[in-house]
Design a protein around this motif. Structure first.
Motif, short mmCIF file in Angstrom:
data_model
loop_
_atom_site.label_atom_id
_atom_site.label_comp_id
_atom_site.label_asym_id
_atom_site.label_seq_id
_atom_site.Cartn_x
_atom_site.Cartn_y
_atom_site.Cartn_z
N ASN A 2 0.84 -1.19 0.00
CA ASN A 2 0.00 0.00 0.00
C ASN A 2 0.88 1.24 0.00
OD1 ASN A 2 -2.46 -1.40 0.10
ND2 ASN A 2 -2.31 -1.63 2.33
N ALA A 3 0.60 2.18 -0.90
CA ALA A 3 1.40 3.39 -1.01
C ALA A 3 0.52 4.56 -1.37
CB ALA A 3 2.50 3.21 -2.05
N VAL A 4 0.94 5.75 -0.98
CA VAL A 4 0.20 6.97 -1.30
C VAL A 4 1.20 8.08 -1.61
CG1 VAL A 4 0.08 7.69 1.13
CG2 VAL A 4 -1.59 8.57 -0.51
N ILE A 5 0.86 8.88 -2.60
CA ILE A 5 1.62 10.11 -2.90
C ILE A 5 0.83 11.26 -2.31
CG2 ILE A 5 2.46 11.65 -4.70
CD1 ILE A 5 2.85 9.24 -6.48
N ARG A 6 1.50 12.06 -1.51
CA ARG A 6 0.84 13.19 -0.84
C ARG A 6 1.82 14.34 -0.69
NH1 ARG A 6 2.92 13.38 4.26
NH2 ARG A 6 3.62 11.44 5.27
N ASN A 7 1.31 15.48 -0.27
CA ASN A 7 2.19 16.61 0.03
C ASN A 7 2.87 16.38 1.37
OD1 ASN A 7 -0.44 18.19 -1.43
ND2 ASN A 7 1.59 18.56 -2.25
N TYR A 8 4.15 16.70 1.44
CA TYR A 8 4.82 16.55 2.73
C TYR A 8 4.57 17.75 3.63
CZ TYR A 8 9.05 18.81 0.50
OH TYR A 8 9.94 19.63 -0.16
N VAL A 9 4.66 17.50 4.94
CA VAL A 9 4.34 18.48 5.98
C VAL A 9 5.48 18.49 7.00
CG1 VAL A 9 1.85 18.22 5.67
CG2 VAL A 9 3.06 16.75 7.29
N PRO A 47 3.34 24.60 -1.40
CA PRO A 47 3.06 23.27 -0.85
C PRO A 47 2.65 22.26 -1.90
CG PRO A 47 1.35 24.85 -0.22
CD PRO A 47 2.47 25.64 -0.80
N GLU A 48 2.01 22.73 -3.00
CA GLU A 48 1.59 21.79 -4.04
C GLU A 48 2.79 21.11 -4.72
OE1 GLU A 48 0.73 24.97 -3.76
OE2 GLU A 48 -1.35 25.34 -4.40
N GLY A 49 3.94 21.78 -4.70
CA GLY A 49 5.13 21.23 -5.34
C GLY A 49 6.01 20.43 -4.40
N ALA A 50 5.55 20.18 -3.19
CA ALA A 50 6.32 19.41 -2.20
C ALA A 50 5.59 18.10 -1.96
CB ALA A 50 6.44 20.21 -0.90
N ILE A 51 6.03 17.03 -2.63
CA ILE A 51 5.32 15.76 -2.54
C ILE A 51 6.25 14.65 -2.03
CG2 ILE A 51 3.72 16.39 -4.38
CD1 ILE A 51 5.20 14.49 -6.24
N CYS A 52 5.62 13.62 -1.51
CA CYS A 52 6.38 12.48 -1.00
C CYS A 52 5.59 11.20 -1.24
CB CYS A 52 6.70 12.64 0.49
SG CYS A 52 5.24 12.71 1.56
N VAL A 53 6.26 10.06 -1.08
CA VAL A 53 5.62 8.75 -1.19
C VAL A 53 5.73 8.07 0.16
CG1 VAL A 53 5.66 6.48 -2.25
CG2 VAL A 53 6.20 8.47 -3.62
N GLU A 54 4.61 7.62 0.67
CA GLU A 54 4.57 6.84 1.90
C GLU A 54 4.12 5.43 1.55
OE1 GLU A 54 2.41 6.96 6.29
OE2 GLU A 54 2.33 8.71 4.98
N ALA A 55 4.96 4.45 1.87
CA ALA A 55 4.66 3.06 1.52
C ALA A 55 4.76 2.19 2.76
CB ALA A 55 5.63 2.56 0.46
N GLY A 61 10.26 8.31 -0.36
CA GLY A 61 10.75 9.17 -1.43
C GLY A 61 10.11 10.53 -1.39
N SER A 62 10.73 11.47 -2.11
CA SER A 62 10.17 12.82 -2.19
C SER A 62 10.57 13.48 -3.50
CB SER A 62 10.64 13.68 -1.01
OG SER A 62 12.02 14.01 -1.14
N MET A 63 9.80 14.47 -3.87
CA MET A 63 10.11 15.30 -5.04
C MET A 63 9.65 16.72 -4.73
SD MET A 63 9.00 14.81 -9.07
CE MET A 63 9.93 13.31 -9.31
N THR A 64 10.45 17.69 -5.12
CA THR A 64 10.15 19.08 -4.82
C THR A 64 10.24 19.91 -6.09
OG1 THR A 64 11.13 18.80 -2.62
CG2 THR A 64 10.76 21.05 -3.36
N VAL A 103 14.65 14.99 -6.65
CA VAL A 103 13.86 13.75 -6.54
C VAL A 103 14.73 12.71 -5.83
CG1 VAL A 103 14.55 13.03 -8.87
CG2 VAL A 103 12.59 11.95 -7.77
N SER A 104 14.14 12.04 -4.86
CA SER A 104 14.88 11.06 -4.06
C SER A 104 13.97 9.88 -3.73
CB SER A 104 15.37 11.68 -2.73
OG SER A 104 16.09 12.87 -2.95
N VAL A 105 14.49 8.67 -3.89
CA VAL A 105 13.79 7.46 -3.47
C VAL A 105 14.81 6.57 -2.76
CG1 VAL A 105 12.52 5.40 -4.17
CG2 VAL A 105 12.14 7.56 -5.37
#
Length: 208
Positions: A2-9, A47-55, A61-64, A103-105
């Motif tokens: 299970n994974a989700v891409i969301r904005n990081y906080v 904030p829209e350009g600050a995303i991450c992957v939670e698995a 991972g993250s991308m900015t 971008v980092s994974v």
């Protein structure tokens, strides 16, 4: 998985810095890893350009990104001047280009397609914002192995043609990015001899 891409906080900052440590070990300069001050600036300014992957409950991972105004005819730029030394203080909401900062994974999670999923999330943002393109400088991280026998332009051409593989550039090509030009002195990075390949994804839905 299970994974989700969301904005990081802010609660993600420690994990994001840990991802950088894993992804960019020496000889990559540690002073280029994210700081909490930079991450806070990302979340505050765009904030829209600050995303991450939670698995599986782990941040992997993250991308900015930020928005800039880009002239394809301009002289070659550097990562530092375009991104405000990574702070995205140069973010321009009225710009026409989504510029990828990083971008980092985590290495252990690179076979799941998370980097490509984040790239497609950014393409969606380009379309949603009606921007002209996504642009970024890809580290030519394998160039140090060929620097004594090939120019940076020759190396980039060989990777684009599929004769050589580069950990970063080959990945970006698979994500749909196309080469623009080689950028010298783009980033302080021994592996790439400070070169990067500027690569873009043009918005196919934007009419002139």
């Amino acid at each position: 998985m299970n994974a989700v891409i969301r904005n990081y906080v802010p609660a993600d900052f420690d994990a994001l810095i840990d991802i950088q440590r894993e992804c960019f070990p020496p000889p990559f300069p540690s002073e280029l890893w994210w700081t909490k001050e930079q991450l806070a600036s990302h979340v505050r300014l765009f904030p829209e350009g600050a995303i991450c992957v939670e698995a599986g409950g782990t941040l992997v991972g993250s991308m900015t990104a930020l928005i800039v105004r880009y002239d394809p005819a301009e002289a070659v730029h550097t990562w530092a001047e375009t991104t405000g030394e990574g702070s995205i203080s140069t973010h321009d909401p009225s710009g026409d280009t989504l510029y990828i900062v990083d971008v980092s994974v985590r290495p252990a999670y690179r076979s799941y397609g998370f980097g490509k999923a984040m790239a497609f999330a950014m393409y969606h943002l380009v379309v949603e914002r009606r921007l002209a393109r996504l642009l970024g400088g890809g580290r030519m991280s394998g160039y140090h192995r060929y620097a004594d026998t090939m120019t940076a332009e020759e190396y980039a051409a060989a990777v684009v043609a599929g004769r050589l593989k580069d950990p970063v550039i080959t990945f970006l090509l698979r994500c749909g990015r196309t080469p623009v030009r080689v950028a010298p002195n783009y980033l302080d990075d021994e592996e790439s001899r400070n070169y990067a390949l500027l690569m873009e994804w043009k918005n196919p839905f934007l009419r002139p």
